[in-house]
Design a protein around this motif. Structure first.
Motif, short mmCIF file in Angstrom:
data_model
loop_
_atom_site.label_atom_id
_atom_site.label_comp_id
_atom_site.label_asym_id
_atom_site.label_seq_id
_atom_site.Cartn_x
_atom_site.Cartn_y
_atom_site.Cartn_z
N TYR A 137 54.65 34.27 24.58
CA TYR A 137 54.27 34.93 23.17
C TYR A 137 55.67 34.98 22.54
N MET A 138 56.92 34.77 23.06
CA MET A 138 58.27 34.87 22.20
C MET A 138 58.49 33.53 21.71
N ASN A 139 57.56 32.35 21.95
CA ASN A 139 57.95 31.11 21.64
C ASN A 139 57.02 30.87 20.13
N PRO A 140 57.66 30.33 19.22
CA PRO A 140 57.03 30.13 18.11
C PRO A 140 55.89 29.03 18.16
N PRO A 141 54.73 29.31 17.43
CA PRO A 141 53.66 28.36 17.71
C PRO A 141 54.08 26.90 17.66
N PRO A 142 53.55 26.04 18.01
CA PRO A 142 54.04 24.69 18.01
C PRO A 142 53.55 23.91 16.64
N PRO A 143 54.49 23.24 16.26
CA PRO A 143 54.38 22.38 14.92
C PRO A 143 52.94 22.01 14.83
N PRO A 144 52.19 22.00 13.84
CA PRO A 144 50.89 21.32 13.56
C PRO A 144 51.12 19.64 14.09
N PRO A 145 50.20 19.10 14.56
CA PRO A 145 50.39 17.71 14.86
C PRO A 145 50.29 16.99 13.50
N VAL A 146 51.48 15.92 14.02
CA VAL A 146 51.48 15.10 12.54
C VAL A 146 50.24 14.24 12.38
N ALA A 147 49.78 14.52 11.06
CA ALA A 147 48.81 13.79 10.58
C ALA A 147 48.87 12.34 10.57
N LYS A 148 47.75 11.44 11.15
CA LYS A 148 47.79 10.07 11.01
C LYS A 148 47.78 9.62 9.61
N SER A 149 48.53 8.57 9.70
CA SER A 149 48.59 8.07 8.24
C SER A 149 47.11 7.64 7.90
N PRO A 150 46.77 8.17 6.69
CA PRO A 150 45.41 7.70 6.11
C PRO A 150 45.56 6.03 5.61
N ARG A 151 46.59 5.38 5.78
CA ARG A 151 46.88 3.85 5.39
C ARG A 151 46.24 3.06 6.66
N GLN A 152 45.73 2.28 6.28
CA GLN A 152 45.45 1.04 7.34
C GLN A 152 46.02 -0.35 6.64
N GLU A 153 46.56 -1.24 7.46
CA GLU A 153 47.18 -2.46 7.19
C GLU A 153 46.88 -3.46 7.84
N THR A 154 46.40 -4.56 6.97
CA THR A 154 45.97 -5.70 7.92
C THR A 154 46.75 -6.83 7.26
N THR A 155 47.57 -7.63 8.13
CA THR A 155 48.23 -8.84 7.69
C THR A 155 47.74 -10.29 8.11
N LEU A 156 47.66 -10.84 7.16
CA LEU A 156 46.91 -12.22 7.32
C LEU A 156 47.66 -13.39 7.07
N SER A 157 47.92 -14.31 7.89
CA SER A 157 48.90 -15.43 7.55
C SER A 157 48.35 -16.40 6.49
N THR A 158 49.36 -16.99 5.50
CA THR A 158 48.80 -17.64 4.45
C THR A 158 48.66 -18.98 4.88
N ASP A 159 49.33 -19.51 6.10
CA ASP A 159 49.28 -20.67 6.60
C ASP A 159 47.73 -20.99 7.13
N ALA A 160 47.34 -19.85 7.58
CA ALA A 160 45.67 -19.75 8.17
C ALA A 160 44.78 -19.56 7.01
N LEU A 161 45.09 -19.10 5.95
CA LEU A 161 44.22 -18.64 4.84
C LEU A 161 44.07 -19.85 3.94
N PHE A 162 45.13 -20.42 3.64
CA PHE A 162 45.17 -21.55 2.52
C PHE A 162 45.51 -22.90 2.97
N ALA A 163 45.30 -23.85 2.49
CA ALA A 163 45.65 -25.20 2.71
C ALA A 163 47.46 -25.24 2.17
N PHE A 164 48.16 -26.03 2.36
CA PHE A 164 49.56 -26.03 2.07
C PHE A 164 49.86 -25.98 0.73
N ASP A 165 50.56 -25.00 0.24
CA ASP A 165 51.03 -24.82 -1.31
C ASP A 165 49.85 -24.60 -1.86
N ARG A 166 48.73 -24.10 -1.62
CA ARG A 166 47.38 -23.80 -2.70
C ARG A 166 47.24 -22.58 -2.49
#
Length: 278
Positions: A137-166
């Protein structure tokens, strides 16, 4: 002043007088001169508290957590009150309390004893709880958990997406279409929770800055159009070309074919999805 108020004041005065006059010594055995410990800690019977403290008091946690070594008795009393037992106030080097705490989750009340040992200058030096787990009871309450970032990120290789230089819709490879179809399906499942979809195009460092900026912008726009054609709301989508900025890898100069292979991770399209905060 009515009779009831007069009696209450008299009771408090009598209790304080008893505390001040009954400096009968410490409960514990041989409290060290520096107040760091005692030869034997002895806890008074909780039923022996003064009448006004019967059953224990509910301390303010914010005040309790300000109690620390170095405070004098007056400062301690301002935070958590005078001791709860008739062990004396000014002439002793030990104070005892009975505190009650209401558990936030269950509403049950936990009763704990709290002991303070003072040094010869009557400054608080060490603190004890019974049971020991009450020290939480002498200890302060733990800090609230860090909210997970609402951002999602997907990385796509352009070598797989497009023909060369297109960069056009017609230049998307079969494998690239499969990746974009899967991404579009995922976005459609959560479209009601999406605030924004940012499509960012990147190139490697080969070629001029102007050309890389143009290529990255057009590829980002093509991916954005493809997602919109699959039903993803186009009002949510923005496209931006960033050229050779923010490289994922750095490659030393070498034969061109090997350098192109090494720089492949930099040639990419990143799709960032920001969720609504509500």
């Amino acid at each position: 002043m009515n009779m009831k108020t007069s009696k209450q004041i008299s009771a408090v005065a009598v209790a304080l007088l008893a505390l001040g006059l009954s400096a009968c010594g410490n409960v514990s055995r041989n409290v060290a001169k520096d107040g760091a410990n005692a030869q034997q800690l002895v806890w008074p019977n909780p039923n022996d508290v003064t009448p006004m403290h019967r059953g224990g008091t509910f301390p303010e946690l914010a005040a309790l957590r300000q109690v620390h070594a170095g405070l004098d008795k007056q400062q301690i009393s301002q935070l958590i009150g005078w001791p709860h037992f008739v062990e004396g106030v000014w002439g002793v080097r030990e104070w005892n309390y009975v505190f009650s705490f209401r558990e936030a989750d269950s509403g049950q009340v936990t009763v704990c004893q709290f002991k303070i040992l003072f040094d010869e200058d009557k400054l608080a030096r060490s603190f004890y709880w019974k049971p020991e787990e009450c020290s939480r009871y002498m200890n302060p309450p733990p800090p609230p958990p860090v909210a997970k970032s609402p951002r999602q990120e997907t990385t796509l290789s352009t070598d797989a997406l497009f023909a060369f230089d297109r960069y056009s819709l017609e230049d998307i490879t079969n494998g690239g279409r499969s990746q974009l179809n899967a991404l579009a399906a995922s976005l459609l499942e959560q479209k009601d929770r999406i605030a924004h979809i940012g499509v960012l195009g990147y190139t490697d460092r080969l070629g001029s800055d102007a050309y890389n900026q143009m290529l990255s912008q057009r590829r980002a726009q093509t991916v954005a159009k493809y997602l919109a054609a699959k039903g993803v709301p186009d009002l949510l989508i923005s496209a931006e070309g960033r050229g050779k900025a923010d490289p994922v890898v750095q490659c030393a100069d070498q034969k061109r074919s090997k350098l192109i292979d090494c720089l492949a991770p930099n040639r990419r399209v990143v799709v960032r999805v920001d969720s609504r905060s509500d």
